[in-house]
Enzyme design. Structure first.
Site, short mmCIF file in Angstrom:
data_model
loop_
_atom_site.label_atom_id
_atom_site.label_comp_id
_atom_site.label_asym_id
_atom_site.label_seq_id
_atom_site.Cartn_x
_atom_site.Cartn_y
_atom_site.Cartn_z
N LEU A 1 0.85 -1.20 0.00
CA LEU A 1 0.00 0.00 0.00
C LEU A 1 0.88 1.25 0.00
O LEU A 1 0.58 2.23 0.67
CB LEU A 1 -0.93 0.00 1.21
CG LEU A 1 -2.11 -0.98 1.15
CD1 LEU A 1 -2.94 -0.91 2.42
CD2 LEU A 1 -3.01 -0.72 -0.07
N CYS B 1 8.41 -8.74 -13.63
CA CYS B 1 7.26 -9.64 -13.47
C CYS B 1 5.89 -8.97 -13.58
O CYS B 1 5.10 -9.34 -14.44
CB CYS B 1 7.38 -10.37 -12.13
SG CYS B 1 8.76 -11.51 -12.11
N1 NAD Z 1 12.94 -12.22 -11.81
C1 NAD Z 1 12.02 -12.46 -10.88
O1 NAD Z 1 11.92 -11.77 -9.87
C2 NAD Z 1 11.07 -13.62 -11.04
C3 NAD Z 1 10.34 -14.06 -9.92
C4 NAD Z 1 9.48 -15.14 -10.08
C5 NAD Z 1 9.32 -15.73 -11.32
N2 NAD Z 1 10.01 -15.27 -12.39
C6 NAD Z 1 9.85 -15.95 -13.68
O2 NAD Z 1 10.96 -16.84 -13.84
C7 NAD Z 1 11.34 -16.91 -15.22
C8 NAD Z 1 12.80 -16.51 -15.36
O3 NAD Z 1 12.95 -15.18 -14.96
P1 NAD Z 1 14.38 -14.51 -14.74
O4 NAD Z 1 14.13 -13.14 -14.24
O5 NAD Z 1 15.25 -15.44 -13.99
O6 NAD Z 1 14.88 -14.45 -16.27
P2 NAD Z 1 16.35 -14.07 -16.80
O7 NAD Z 1 16.14 -13.46 -18.13
O8 NAD Z 1 17.10 -13.36 -15.75
O9 NAD Z 1 17.06 -15.50 -16.99
C9 NAD Z 1 16.70 -16.43 -17.96
C10 NAD Z 1 17.96 -17.19 -18.35
O10 NAD Z 1 17.60 -18.28 -19.20
C11 NAD Z 1 18.63 -18.44 -20.16
N3 NAD Z 1 18.12 -19.23 -21.30
C12 NAD Z 1 17.19 -18.88 -22.21
N4 NAD Z 1 17.00 -19.89 -23.09
C13 NAD Z 1 17.84 -20.90 -22.72
C14 NAD Z 1 18.12 -22.18 -23.24
N5 NAD Z 1 17.49 -22.63 -24.33
N6 NAD Z 1 19.04 -22.93 -22.61
C15 NAD Z 1 19.69 -22.48 -21.52
N7 NAD Z 1 19.48 -21.26 -21.00
C16 NAD Z 1 18.56 -20.47 -21.58
C17 NAD Z 1 19.00 -17.02 -20.52
O11 NAD Z 1 20.29 -16.96 -21.12
C18 NAD Z 1 18.96 -16.34 -19.15
O12 NAD Z 1 20.21 -16.39 -18.50
C19 NAD Z 1 10.37 -15.98 -15.95
O13 NAD Z 1 9.29 -16.74 -16.42
C20 NAD Z 1 9.90 -15.03 -14.87
O14 NAD Z 1 8.63 -14.50 -15.14
C21 NAD Z 1 10.90 -14.23 -12.27
#
Ligand code: NAD
Length: 460
Positions: free
Chosen positions: A280, A290
């Site tokens: 809030l 996200c």
């Molecule tokens: N960042 C957050 O706070 C958070 C919190 C909860 C959930 N999420 C979810 O989690 C997921 C990941 O988010 P993030 O912030 O960690 O993303 P990010 O972009 O930081 O990391 C994703 C990683 O995946 C790698 N990647 C992509 N394709 C690949 C492949 N084929 N083989 C190997 N590596 C590969 C990329 O190089 C990258 O390092 C998303 O769906 C996001 O919505 C994120």
């Protein structure tokens, strides 16, 4: 237990590190060679409190390794976590290319029973889609071993014995959404409010419970459900929190008009046990990797099932307007933006992170530039990331260099170090004593009594 995590970003790296600290044997895989090289040389590609020390500890203990070799990691692991990105498409829907690519790779290399756990935030039906991709590959492989189909390669062929595995190879899918917050990701992973496990397999459920046993022992509630429900839980949580932020932002905007104090209102609302005081705090609109993408994705998921999510659509558009209103506030205070120099404190979408994805500050800066303003800025952690997309800003060493000769100073991120600025010094070095506090870090009366033209949000 051997576990591999595919995707070594915010979620993958934190998940891998914390699971290693639970005593599990972790392989973190990423296709980004630079990132893996950095990790292998002792660096950490993102900033998160306590993460560097925890990685170091678990690398030394031999419980975590970093690699680009997905084949080896998949083959050696009983459990495979998917933690790749699900960025938005132009229409707001979640782009599942990375997920589907990883599913294809897993399908190619799966050699014995595996639990495939999706941690990325994905639309309802994605667990089913991953299963479909792997099953399709296995059907083709089976036909190939019988000579009735050809598949491009047989990576599962055991090179030593020349024997292919017996298809179909069993596997289970689990949806295990992640709720960590950037800025406190390690703490959140190790002290979660809940663990959600969506699966139809008892065998996979037992394995997941074993992985999370340390959290079960500290009384973390577990929600055990089917994959579709687990997938929707994640979106429901993020959409609700984004709605709460947007609601208080709109109350704050109204406060500005009627002369009420949004902090008093938030306090009173928060004392109502049905509401709770969290989320809030008014500001320039929610941002980060996200909430913006997940709210739009949930609208799109609803639409694809023939339902118009009216309230969430309103939240998305109110959040966009909130940023525009902040620019209007600045413009009004400095009397037109063309040629004006605006000092911006904070680039990250919130404090304690270097992440600038969908940061309100970055959006506001872009709008200021479009209106002909010049921008000086400072952020304790996010300047390197900002330089990649906005190389032409004037990046300063600290808050005071940012204020120097600026027509107004704007606090855009709630970094703790911005809470105790030497305001008299700031007033002296600003071209005009205008302070716009988009995070309500200061008491309006106090700042105004120092001779500032001060505006917060909803409490002036
Ligand atoms: N960042 C957050 O706070 C958070 C919190 C909860 C959930 N999420 C979810 O989690 C997921 C990941 O988010 P993030 O912030 O960690 O993303 P990010 O972009 O930081 O990391 C994703 C990683 O995946 C790698 N990647 C992509 N394709 C690949 C492949 N084929 N083989 C190997 N590596 C590969 C990329 O190089 C990258 O390092 C998303 O769906 C996001 O919505 C994120």
């Amino acid at each position: 237990m051997n576990i591999c995590i595919i995707g070594t970003g915010y979620v993958g790296l934190v998940t891998g590190t914390c699971l290693a600290d639970f005593g599990l044997s972790i392989t973190c895989v990423d296709q980004d060679e630079q990132k893996i090289n950095l990790l292998n040389s002792g660096g950490v590609p993102i900033y998160e409190q306590n993460l560097e020390a925890l990685i170091k500890k678990n690398v030394s203990a031999g419980r975590i390794i970093f690699t680009t070799n997905l084949e080896k990691a998949v083959k050696q692991s009983q459990v495979i976590f998917i933690a790749v990105g699900t960025p938005p498409n132009h229409d707001g829907s979640a782009n599942l290319e990375q997920i589907e690519e990883v599913a294809q790779e897993i399908a190619r290399y799966i050699n014995e029973y595996k639990v495939i756990v999706n941690k990325s935030t994905v639309p309802v039906g994605t667990a089913h889609r991953i299963k479909e991709i792997i099953n399709e590959y296995q059907t083709l492989s089976l036909q190939a071993t019988e000579g009735s189909a050809v598949i491009p390669s047989s990576p599962n062929l055991n090179r030593r014995t020349g024997v292919s595995p017996v298809y179909p190879i069993p596997f289970d899918i689990v949806s295990n959404p992640e709720f960590l917050r950037e800025g406190s990701a390690v703490y959140d992973f190790t002290h979660p409010d809940k663990i959600v496990i969506g699966t139809e397999s008892d065998r996979a459920l037992r394995i997941m419970q074993e992985i999370y046993r340390p959290l079960y022992l500290i009384d973390t509630p577990f929600v055990i459900t089917n994959p579709e429900t687990a997938e929707l839980i994640k979106y429901a949580c993020n959409a609700f929190l984004a709605t709460k932020i947007t609601f208080i932002n709109e109350i704050a905007n109204l406060c500005d008009k009627v002369g009420a104090d949004v902090h008093q209102i938030a306090k009173a609302m928060g004392l109502d046990g049905r509401i709770s005081p969290k989320f809030l705090h008014p500001g320039p609109g929610y941002g980060g990797s996200c909430f913006p993408k997940d709210t739009r994705a949930l609208c799109s998921i609803a639409e694809s099932f023939g339902y118009e999510f009216q309230s969430l659509k309103a939240v998305v558009s109110a959040n966009k307007r909130q940023r525009e209103l902040m620019v209007e506030k600045i413009k009004h205070l400095v009397g037109g933006l063309k040629g004006k120099r605006i000092g911006i404190l904070g680039l990250a979408f919130k404090q304690n992170t270097d992440d600038i994805r969908e940061s309100a500050s970055i959006d506001i800066i872009k709008m200021l530039l479009k209106e002909g303003a010049k921008v000086k800025c400072f952020d304790p952690l996010a300047m390197d990331n900002a330089k990649k997309i906005l190389p032409d800003l004037t990046y300063c060493q600290d808050e005071y260099e940012t204020a120097h000769d600026s027509d107004a100073l704007v606090i855009a991120t709630e970094w703790n170090q911005f809470r105790n600025l030497d305001l008299l010094r700031i007033k002296k070095i600003l071209k005009s004593p205008i302070l716009l506090d988009l995070r309500n870090l200061y008491e309006p009366e106090k700042v105004k009594s120092l001779g500032f033209i001060y505006e917060g949000i909803g409490r002036n």
